[in-house]
Design a protein around this motif. Structure first.
Motif, PDB file in Angstrom:
ATOM      1  N   LYS A 103       0.823  -1.215   0.000  1.00  0.00           N
ATOM      2  CA  LYS A 103       0.000   0.000   0.000  1.00  0.00           C
ATOM      3  C   LYS A 103       0.857   1.264   0.000  1.00  0.00           C
ATOM      4  O   LYS A 103       0.493   2.276  -0.596  1.00  0.00           O
ATOM      5  N   ILE A 104       2.014   1.213   0.678  1.00  0.00           N
ATOM      6  CA  ILE A 104       2.898   2.385   0.720  1.00  0.00           C
ATOM      7  C   ILE A 104       4.215   2.117  -0.008  1.00  0.00           C
ATOM      8  O   ILE A 104       5.128   2.944   0.021  1.00  0.00           O
ATOM      9  N   GLY A 105       4.324   0.934  -0.650  1.00  0.00           N
ATOM     10  CA  GLY A 105       5.533   0.610  -1.396  1.00  0.00           C
ATOM     11  C   GLY A 105       6.772   0.523  -0.524  1.00  0.00           C
ATOM     12  O   GLY A 105       7.847   0.985  -0.915  1.00  0.00           O
ATOM     13  N   ASP A 106       6.642  -0.080   0.656  1.00  0.00           N
ATOM     14  CA  ASP A 106       7.748  -0.121   1.610  1.00  0.00           C
ATOM     15  C   ASP A 106       8.112  -1.562   1.946  1.00  0.00           C
ATOM     16  O   ASP A 106       7.224  -2.383   2.210  1.00  0.00           O
ATOM     17  N   ARG A 107       9.395  -1.867   1.928  1.00  0.00           N
ATOM     18  CA  ARG A 107       9.903  -3.191   2.318  1.00  0.00           C
ATOM     19  C   ARG A 107      10.599  -3.068   3.675  1.00  0.00           C
ATOM     20  O   ARG A 107      11.503  -2.257   3.839  1.00  0.00           O
ATOM     21  N   ARG A 108      10.186  -3.918   4.625  1.00  0.00           N
ATOM     22  CA  ARG A 108      10.740  -3.843   5.972  1.00  0.00           C
ATOM     23  C   ARG A 108      11.383  -5.171   6.371  1.00  0.00           C
ATOM     24  O   ARG A 108      10.759  -6.223   6.220  1.00  0.00           O
ATOM     25  N   PRO A 109      12.610  -5.125   6.884  1.00  0.00           N
ATOM     26  CA  PRO A 109      13.329  -6.356   7.228  1.00  0.00           C
ATOM     27  C   PRO A 109      12.882  -6.925   8.572  1.00  0.00           C
ATOM     28  O   PRO A 109      12.449  -6.206   9.466  1.00  0.00           O
ATOM     29  N   VAL A 110      12.995  -8.236   8.683  1.00  0.00           N
ATOM     30  CA  VAL A 110      12.738  -8.943   9.942  1.00  0.00           C
ATOM     31  C   VAL A 110      13.896  -9.910  10.174  1.00  0.00           C
ATOM     32  O   VAL A 110      14.149 -10.777   9.346  1.00  0.00           O
ATOM     33  N   VAL A 111      14.600  -9.737  11.284  1.00  0.00           N
ATOM     34  CA  VAL A 111      15.728 -10.609  11.616  1.00  0.00           C
ATOM     35  C   VAL A 111      15.202 -11.883  12.263  1.00  0.00           C
ATOM     36  O   VAL A 111      14.405 -11.836  13.205  1.00  0.00           O
ATOM     37  N   MET A 112      15.651 -13.024  11.767  1.00  0.00           N
ATOM     38  CA  MET A 112      15.173 -14.310  12.268  1.00  0.00           C
ATOM     39  C   MET A 112      15.979 -14.740  13.500  1.00  0.00           C
ATOM     40  O   MET A 112      16.751 -15.701  13.470  1.00  0.00           O
ATOM     41  N   ASP A 113      15.831 -14.007  14.590  1.00  0.00           N
ATOM     42  CA  ASP A 113      16.641 -14.291  15.775  1.00  0.00           C
ATOM     43  C   ASP A 113      15.993 -15.365  16.650  1.00  0.00           C
ATOM     44  O   ASP A 113      14.892 -15.866  16.372  1.00  0.00           O
ATOM     45  N   VAL A 114      16.686 -15.725  17.723  1.00  0.00           N
ATOM     46  CA  VAL A 114      16.241 -16.805  18.606  1.00  0.00           C
ATOM     47  C   VAL A 114      14.900 -16.485  19.249  1.00  0.00           C
ATOM     48  O   VAL A 114      14.012 -17.347  19.357  1.00  0.00           O
ATOM     49  N   ASN A 115      14.726 -15.257  19.698  1.00  0.00           N
ATOM     50  CA  ASN A 115      13.481 -14.879  20.384  1.00  0.00           C
ATOM     51  C   ASN A 115      12.268 -15.009  19.469  1.00  0.00           C
ATOM     52  O   ASN A 115      11.199 -15.463  19.899  1.00  0.00           O
ATOM     53  N   LEU A 116      12.428 -14.613  18.210  1.00  0.00           N
ATOM     54  CA  LEU A 116      11.317 -14.713  17.262  1.00  0.00           C
ATOM     55  C   LEU A 116      10.985 -16.174  16.988  1.00  0.00           C
ATOM     56  O   LEU A 116       9.815 -16.563  16.909  1.00  0.00           O
ATOM     57  N   ARG A 117      11.995 -17.009  16.878  1.00  0.00           N
ATOM     58  CA  ARG A 117      11.775 -18.434  16.641  1.00  0.00           C
ATOM     59  C   ARG A 117      11.072 -19.081  17.839  1.00  0.00           C
ATOM     60  O   ARG A 117      10.172 -19.910  17.676  1.00  0.00           O
ATOM     61  N   LYS A 118      11.461 -18.692  19.050  1.00  0.00           N
ATOM     62  CA  LYS A 118      10.796 -19.207  20.254  1.00  0.00           C
ATOM     63  C   LYS A 118       9.336 -18.785  20.286  1.00  0.00           C
ATOM     64  O   LYS A 118       8.455 -19.575  20.649  1.00  0.00           O
ATOM     65  N   SER A 119       9.078 -17.538  19.894  1.00  0.00           N
ATOM     66  CA  SER A 119       7.697 -17.034  19.873  1.00  0.00           C
ATOM     67  C   SER A 119       6.835 -17.848  18.917  1.00  0.00           C
ATOM     68  O   SER A 119       5.673 -18.145  19.203  1.00  0.00           O
ATOM     69  N   LEU A 120       7.413 -18.224  17.775  1.00  0.00           N
ATOM     70  CA  LEU A 120       6.667 -19.038  16.812  1.00  0.00           C
ATOM     71  C   LEU A 120       6.237 -20.356  17.433  1.00  0.00           C
ATOM     72  O   LEU A 120       5.065 -20.751  17.316  1.00  0.00           O
ATOM     73  N   PHE A 121       7.142 -21.057  18.098  1.00  0.00           N
ATOM     74  CA  PHE A 121       6.806 -22.359  18.661  1.00  0.00           C
ATOM     75  C   PHE A 121       5.813 -22.244  19.813  1.00  0.00           C
ATOM     76  O   PHE A 121       5.003 -23.152  20.029  1.00  0.00           O
TER      77      PHE A 121
END
Length: 264
Positions: A209-227
């Motif tokens: 919608k705004i033509g913006d690409r935003r990065p997401v680092v695949m760190d340990v905390n994010l992986r734990k949150s997924l599980f």
């Protein structure tokens, strides 16, 4: 096996996941319409990628924009008319939004490509990979050990590295990405790691919608949150655990399960 779409629904509202899974209600075509719009936007990107190869560094900005636009607006009109004839409830506002977004993207690409051709002294064919790297769209991936399956919107392959991309038509937050978008992205990253025997350190969310690409680092905390989320999803789907209702007026008004949710 848990589908990433169930994880997304849980992150948006756990109760909607419960109702979809365990309560017998009529389906509407909102989801099909959403998927068709997403596919339409992917097709528009493909057309722009083909068109950029036709532009020359000697062309004016107006000429470049005209070339980049070839066949695109006709394709949008034909596709949206086809959706209507299939009884999909695409609104005039949605069609206008697609056209406006496309216009903005073509304008932006015209300026960027003109600048790149001037600096590098190359034609569009030679710079197309700068703006459209090698990629795979709508890639189905699953891992029986993780009991996880999903479709990654886009995978960009650059110098042998794999980057999962989530394509969103929603409004982004002021900074970063929404939690549910980050969780969806890390789920795809983990599946990509297993599928291609590689490591994924970063992914991206494209807020079209705004033509913006935003990065997401695949760190340990994010992986734990997924599980943690996967465990909650399994509780709802497999054990029929009824989640708490967290009312949100903006979300509830848009939800197809609003009436039955309030009744229950």
């Amino acid at each position: 096996m848990i589908n990433i779409s169930s994880i997304k629904m849980h992150m948006y509202c756990p109760m909607s996941l419960y109702l979809k899974t365990h309560v017998d209600i009529d389906e509407n075509n909102e989801n099909n319409c959403y998927l068709e719009i997403k596919n339409l936007k992917i097709d528009i990107q493909d057309l722009m990628q083909k068109n950029i190869r036709k532009i020359k560094r000697t062309m004016s900005l107006g000429e470049i924009e005209k070339i980049l636009s070839q066949n695109i607006y006709e394709y949008i009109e034909n596709t949206t008319e086809s959706m209507k004839s299939s009884n999909m409830e695409i609104t005039t506002e949605q069609i206008d939004e697609i056209n406006d977004e496309t216009y903005f993207n073509i304008k932006t690409l015209s300026i960027k490509s003109k600048k790149a051709m001037t600096i590098l002294n190359k034609d569009g064919f030679n710079i197309s990979e700068m703006f459209f790297p090698n990629c795979i769209y709508s890639y189905l991936i699953k891992d029986p050990q993780l009991e996880l399956i999903g479709i990654c919107d886009k995978i960009e392959i650059i110098d042998g590295k794999y980057y999962p991309i989530s394509i969103k038509s929603s409004n982004p937050p002021i900074k970063g990405v929404w939690d549910q978008d980050a969780i969806e992205l890390v789920a795809n990253a983990i599946l990509l790691e297993e599928e291609f025997d590689t490591e994924v350190f970063v992914g991206f969310v494209d807020y079209k919608k705004i033509g913006d690409r935003r990065p997401v680092v695949m760190d340990v905390n994010l992986r734990k949150s997924l599980f943690n989320v996967i465990r909650e999803v399994k509780e709802i789907i497999e054990n029929k655990k009824i989640p708490n209702i967290n009312k949100n007026s903006k979300k509830c008004m848009k939800c197809e399960y609003e009436k039955i949710c309030m009744e229950k």
